[in-house]
Design an enzyme around this catalytic site. Structure first.
Site, short mmCIF file in Angstrom:
data_model
loop_
_atom_site.label_atom_id
_atom_site.label_comp_id
_atom_site.label_asym_id
_atom_site.label_seq_id
_atom_site.Cartn_x
_atom_site.Cartn_y
_atom_site.Cartn_z
N LYS A 249 47.09 -6.23 57.47
CA LYS A 249 48.28 -5.51 57.94
C LYS A 249 48.52 -4.19 57.22
O LYS A 249 49.47 -3.49 57.54
CB LYS A 249 49.52 -6.40 57.82
CG LYS A 249 49.84 -6.84 56.41
CD LYS A 249 51.14 -7.64 56.38
CE LYS A 249 51.48 -8.02 54.96
NZ LYS A 249 52.66 -8.82 54.84
N ARG B 186 43.95 17.13 23.20
CA ARG B 186 43.39 18.19 24.05
C ARG B 186 43.58 19.59 23.47
O ARG B 186 43.53 20.56 24.21
CB ARG B 186 44.03 18.12 25.44
CG ARG B 186 43.60 16.93 26.28
CD ARG B 186 43.92 17.17 27.74
NE ARG B 186 43.66 16.00 28.56
CZ ARG B 186 42.48 15.68 29.06
NH1 ARG B 186 41.42 16.43 28.81
NH2 ARG B 186 42.33 14.60 29.81
N LYS C 110 30.94 13.27 26.94
CA LYS C 110 31.91 12.24 27.31
C LYS C 110 32.71 12.66 28.52
O LYS C 110 33.07 13.83 28.60
CB LYS C 110 32.86 12.03 26.12
CG LYS C 110 34.08 11.23 26.43
CD LYS C 110 35.38 11.94 26.11
CE LYS C 110 35.71 13.05 27.08
NZ LYS C 110 37.10 13.54 27.00
N THR C 111 32.96 11.85 29.44
CA THR C 111 34.03 11.95 30.45
C THR C 111 33.78 10.94 31.56
O THR C 111 32.66 10.82 32.07
CB THR C 111 34.21 13.35 31.07
OG1 THR C 111 35.24 13.27 32.06
CG2 THR C 111 32.96 13.94 31.71
N ILE C 112 34.83 10.22 31.90
CA ILE C 112 34.70 9.27 33.02
C ILE C 112 34.39 10.02 34.31
O ILE C 112 33.85 9.46 35.25
CB ILE C 112 35.98 8.43 33.23
CG1 ILE C 112 37.19 9.33 33.54
CG2 ILE C 112 36.24 7.52 32.04
CD1 ILE C 112 38.35 8.58 34.18
N ASP C 113 34.75 11.32 34.36
CA ASP C 113 34.63 12.09 35.60
C ASP C 113 33.18 12.25 36.08
O ASP C 113 32.95 12.54 37.25
CB ASP C 113 35.23 13.49 35.44
CG ASP C 113 36.70 13.45 35.05
OD1 ASP C 113 37.30 12.37 35.12
OD2 ASP C 113 37.24 14.49 34.67
N GLY D 195 40.24 13.33 27.43
CA GLY D 195 40.60 12.02 28.00
C GLY D 195 39.71 10.91 27.46
O GLY D 195 38.53 11.12 27.19
N ASP E 298 33.26 18.79 29.35
CA ASP E 298 32.70 20.14 29.45
C ASP E 298 33.50 21.14 28.62
O ASP E 298 32.92 21.94 27.87
CB ASP E 298 32.56 20.58 30.91
CG ASP E 298 33.84 20.40 31.72
OD1 ASP E 298 34.74 19.67 31.26
OD2 ASP E 298 33.95 20.98 32.80
N ASP E 299 34.83 21.06 28.69
CA ASP E 299 35.63 22.03 27.94
C ASP E 299 35.48 21.83 26.44
O ASP E 299 35.36 22.79 25.69
CB ASP E 299 37.12 21.90 28.33
CG ASP E 299 37.37 22.44 29.74
OD1 ASP E 299 36.70 23.40 30.14
OD2 ASP E 299 38.25 21.90 30.44
N GLU F 23 40.87 12.63 43.20
CA GLU F 23 42.15 13.25 42.79
C GLU F 23 42.15 14.77 42.91
O GLU F 23 43.19 15.38 43.05
CB GLU F 23 42.56 12.82 41.38
CG GLU F 23 41.78 13.44 40.26
CD GLU F 23 42.36 13.16 38.87
OE1 GLU F 23 43.46 12.61 38.75
OE2 GLU F 23 41.68 13.49 37.89
P1 FBP Z 1 38.28 14.58 30.33
O1 FBP Z 1 37.73 15.63 31.25
O2 FBP Z 1 38.90 15.13 29.12
O3 FBP Z 1 37.25 13.54 30.02
O4 FBP Z 1 39.46 13.82 31.10
C1 FBP Z 1 39.27 13.05 32.21
C2 FBP Z 1 40.53 12.68 32.91
O5 FBP Z 1 40.67 11.28 32.90
C3 FBP Z 1 40.57 13.23 34.33
O6 FBP Z 1 39.91 12.37 35.23
C4 FBP Z 1 42.06 13.34 34.58
O7 FBP Z 1 42.35 14.30 35.56
C5 FBP Z 1 42.59 13.76 33.24
O8 FBP Z 1 41.69 13.24 32.29
C6 FBP Z 1 43.97 13.26 32.96
O9 FBP Z 1 44.43 13.84 31.79
P2 FBP Z 1 45.50 13.19 30.81
O10 FBP Z 1 44.82 12.07 30.07
O11 FBP Z 1 45.83 14.30 29.88
O12 FBP Z 1 46.62 12.69 31.63
#
Ligand code: FBP
Length: 550
Positions: free
Chosen positions: A239, A142, A199-202, A78, A172-173, A308
């Site tokens: 509201k 991916r 890297k990852t926004i997560d 991502g 991580d993956d 999520e």
């Molecule tokens: P990464 O772990 O590859 O950084 O992805 C993060 C993420 O944005 C998750 O937060 C989300 O669940 C997923 O990618 C969504 O995947 P896709 O971009 O394939 O819809």
């Protein structure tokens, strides 16, 4: 290409580097390392890259001569703000080692390596992308690198292009894949180094040596800006209850960070739901009670942040998903032949009685979403499950029941939002611009020092950038064995929210007050120019983790 005024001004921003990287560097090695768990198994699987020391770069007056080499780079998974700066830092770093060095980017992720799709990244191209968001310079993908044929196909093109080092920028993956590839090339003595970048926004790729993954800072600030705007709207109209789902896959770091920034009425933390063994009904009752209490004070409005991955952490759901994962992995062909209208009954028949009952109790839409294709790493695609709607519908039902029983007299109207893609390609904040550039530059230094199987690491990140500590961490150090696609595999251990950690404790200490009062904070948009306390603040998570909150 037409550029915005901000893009033009931002192109001139020179990201800050740790002091040590500004001159010549020497690598200082620490003690031998061990994996976080399953040491014997991991050691056996990675005989060439296991146990290496942590590296720290220090400045030296002695210049070292590096022979010219070509380097490859891959963006994986991502999007996360700052990827282009990792690449520009890497480019500048390898040019500093030797101006004759060249950089090649593989197109659309790891698949580009296997399919031999690449482009040379020249100075002109790099300059177009400095300090911009997105991964569009070469695209991302991916594809999971795990088969010997893929490694060999990759080696063919690396050999052809004279590439002696490959940098994989991923979560991580993808960094697990980087490590597997590093081990394979080392075992084969192919002379190709492999380096990872976190890297990852997560925000779930972190540990004592990796303080944060890049992109988390910008993504959380972007979501917090919008949630802040919603909260102001909510407090103006008075509201609606806004149910806001936030990306982050399994971990709730994004939801927690946004909660710390905006002070919503409710924020669910999946890790807590699991630890307290909460059922779906417990969660719904928790939300409904706060809605009812606020209504009793005349406040028929509020905000709920939902990570999520929540659904996977409700223990009964987790057991169901685990069985579904194994079942679908083993019976993919048969399941694909079942008619859509019959799929639900088919699953109900095939699961164990306990999981079958949970599955049968789910609303149709959610049940279907749980059987959708897994991503290439075997993860349920949680971003496709509409938890925000599921929860608000169930809260509405509970409130209606309470109304009949005379326990609730308010009005309940809900709005739904899902913030994820909106933040993944934002222009990197100053923090991410500097951090990413430093990670890329550090990756070049690791390459220059002949390392493989390492992740680029930049620490001390709540201090000013010149005091950051650059180095490398052996990827095997972060690994453990986990079940994927029905098999035990070596993977980097995901960092979930720690319930005894400072960020969660701060949230837990304040949430009851936020639930009752309307104590919203409106963070406003990311600022790139202006006073440092506005532009250069790291996330609250990092500040709390490092004891830097005033
Ligand atoms: P990464 O772990 O590859 O950084 O992805 C993060 C993420 O944005 C998750 O937060 C989300 O669940 C997923 O990618 C969504 O995947 P896709 O971009 O394939 O819809």
């Amino acid at each position: 290409m037409t550029k915005s005024a901000l893009q033009i001004a931002r192109a001139a921003y020179q990201p800050k580097l740790p002091q040590a990287l500004k001159s010549h560097v020497k690598a200082v090695e620490g003690a031998a390392t061990q994996s976080v768990a399953n040491q014997e198994e991991i050691k056996k699987l990675f005989p060439n890259t296991y146990g290496m020391p942590v590296i720290k770069f220090e400045a030296t007056d002695e210049p070292v001569e590096f022979p010219a080499m070509n380097v490859g780079v891959i963006l994986s998974g991502g999007q996360a703000p700052g990827g282009h700066n990792v690449i520009s830092g890497l480019f500048d770093g390898i040019k500093k080692l030797n101006p004759a060095n060249r950089l090649y980017g593989f197109i659309l992720g790891p698949g580009g390596l296997v399919d031999h799709k690449y482009m040379e990244l020249t100075a002109d191209i790099i300059d177009e992308y400095r300090n911009t968001g997105g991964f569009d310079i070469i695209g991302s993908g991916r594809t999971k690198l795990e088969k010997v044929e893929q490694f060999e196909k990759g080696y063919e093109i690396l050999k052809e292009l004279g590439i002696k080092a490959l940098v994989i920028i991923g979560g991580d993956d993808s960094n697990t894949n980087a490590c597997v590839l590093a081990e394979y090339y080392a075992a084969k003595q192919y002379g190709v180094q492999v380096i990872g970048c976190p890297k990852t926004i997560d925000g779930d790729l972190k540990n004592e040596m990796i303080e944060t993954s890049f992109g988390f800072d910008t993504a959380c600030k972007t979501y917090s800006e919008v949630i802040g705007n919603i909260q102001r709207d909510c407090n103006s109209a008075r509201k609606y209850w806004h149910f806001i789902k936030l990306m982050g896959r399994s971990a709730s770091h994004i939801a927690l960070e946004c909660a710390l920034q905006v002070q919503p009425n409710i924020c669910l933390i999946s890790e807590e739901v699991e630890a307290k063994n909460m059922s779906l009904d417990d969660i719904v009752t928790y939300i409904a009670q706060i809605v009812a209490d606020r209504a009793a004070q005349g406040n028929n409005f509020g905000t709920v942040l939902i990570p999520e991955g929540l659904i996977e952490f409700i223990p009964a759901m987790k057991r169901l998903i685990a069985e579904l994962n194994d079942f679908l992995a083993a019976n993919a062909v048969e399941f694909a032949q079942v008619k859509r209208s019959a799929q639900r009954d088919y699953i109900i028949r095939k699961l164990s009685p306990e999981n079958s009952a949970v599955y049968a109790s789910l609303p149709e839409g959610v049940a279907r979403q749980l059987t959708l294709d897994r991503d290439p790493h075997g993860n349920v695609q949680v971003s496709l499950i509409e938890t925000e709607k599921l929860l608000s519908e169930m809260v509405a039902t509970k409130l209606a029941q309470w109304k009949e029983e005379g326990k609730y007299t308010g009005k309940f109207a809900a709005q739904h939002h899902f913030f994820g893609y909106e933040g993944r390609c934002a222009a990197p904040s100053n923090f991410d611009a500097d951090y990413c550039y430093s990670l890329g530059y550090t990756a070049a230094a690791l390459i220059g020092n002949g390392k493989t199987g390492y992740m680029s690491s930049v620490r001390n990140t709540t201090a000013p950038a010149d005091q950051w500590i650059a180095g490398g961490v052996p990827i095997t150090m972060m690994m453990n064995m986990e079940r994927r696609h029905g098999e035990m595999k070596p993977v980097i251990q995901k960092a979930l929210v720690k319930l005894d950690g400072a960020p969660f404790k701060e949230f837990a200490a304040r949430r009851d007050q936020w639930a009752k009062e309307t104590d919203y904070v409106y963070p406003g948009p990311i600022q790139y120019f202006g006073p440092t306390e506005v532009c250069d603040q790291p996330t609250k998570t990092l500040q709390l983790e490092q004891g830097k909150v005033k």
